[in-house]
Design an enzyme around this catalytic site. Structure first.
Site, PDB file in Angstrom:
ATOM      1  N   ASP A  47       0.857  -1.192   0.000  1.00 27.31           N
ATOM      2  CA  ASP A  47       0.000   0.000   0.000  1.00 27.31           C
ATOM      3  C   ASP A  47       0.893   1.241   0.000  1.00 27.31           C
ATOM      4  OD1 ASP A  47      -1.522   2.282   1.007  1.00 27.31           O
ATOM      5  OD2 ASP A  47      -3.131   0.826   1.312  1.00 27.31           O
TER       6      ASP A  47
ATOM      7  N   ASP B 246       0.231   3.989   2.732  1.00 25.58           N
ATOM      8  CA  ASP B 246       0.658   3.572   4.073  1.00 25.58           C
ATOM      9  C   ASP B 246       2.182   3.573   4.185  1.00 25.58           C
ATOM     10  OD1 ASP B 246      -1.885   3.282   5.020  1.00 25.58           O
ATOM     11  OD2 ASP B 246      -1.985   1.119   4.694  1.00 25.58           O
TER      12      ASP B 246
END
Ligand code: PRP
Ligand code: URA
Length: 209
Positions: free
Chosen positions: A200, A203
């Site tokens: 991700d 993130d």
């Protein structure tokens, strides 16, 4: 049809390997995303128009090349695209930045637009849309829809890792848009993540999760 170009320069490939590694921490991840984007910007800007100006060197007068007045806008897709903005602004400091907020529903993978703020004269600008990940293509397609609705016509999409599914969808929906990627990966998994990808991107850039 716009082009799809994978930038296989050794420096880009080397740096991409650094950020793909799951042991790469947030600080290095952010720095290397910035470096890769600058390396990509060099080539993405290859067809920027030039014009002649008259200058004087210490030796003589000459007619020299300079970037023509064509204006540029860098538009990150929030959040992860933010990590690519400075990398382009370093080379094109006169560019303005817009922002498009988009998140993917984790269940349906459908993108949702939550914020759009663009330079007022977006229709006159060469627009570089930046987002590290092109997965299903939904976020990129919707961001470019939002730009075109506001008059933008000259758009390039710059990402780090792309999936075949996203490249196909984006090219079908916006065939006029050139796509630049540092890699074309294998496929999407059942959660919509790019395989092997880098996880991700938002993130990893911001240290969330
Ligand atoms: C990620 C990524 C892209 C999108 C790609 O953002 O930064 O915007 O997913 O997926 P798609 O091609 O299937 O639309 P995310 O929705 O996770 O939001 P974030 O940047 O705020 O983390
Ligand atoms: N968004 C990400 O950040 N990573 C993926 O692999 C797919 C979508």
């Amino acid at each position: 049809m716009g082009k799809f170009q994978v930038m296989d320069h050794p420096l880009i490939q080397h740096k991409l390997t650094i950020i793909r590694n799951k042991n790469c921490g947030t600080k290095v991840f952010r720095e290397v995303v910035d470096e890769i984007t600058t390396l990509m910007a060099y080539d993405v800007a290859r067809d920027m128009p030039l014009e002649d100006i008259e200058i004087e060197t210490p030796i003589s007068k000459m007619t020299a090349k300079t970037l023509s007045g064509k204006k540029v806008a860098v538009v990150p897709i929030l959040r992860a695209g933010i990590g690519m903005v400075d990398g382009i602004l370093k080379l094109i400091p006169a560019a303005k930045a817009g922002h498009i907020g988009m998140y993917r529903d984790e269940e349906t993978l459908e993108p949702h637009e939550y914020f759009v703020k663009l330079p007022a004269d977006i229709e006159q600008r060469q627009v570089f849309v930046v987002d590290p990940m092109l997965a299903t293509g939904g976020s990129a397609i919707m961001a470019i829809d939002a730009l075109k609705k506001r008059g933008a016509t000259n758009i390039k999409f710059v990402c780090l890792v792309s999936a075949p599914e996203g490249v196909k969808a984006l090219r079908e929906k916006h065939p006029d848009v050139d796509i630049y990627a540092a890699a074309l990966d294998d496929h999407l998994n059942e959660d919509g993540y790019i395989v092997p990808g880098l996880g991700d991107a938002g993130d990893r850039l911001f240290g969330t999760k």
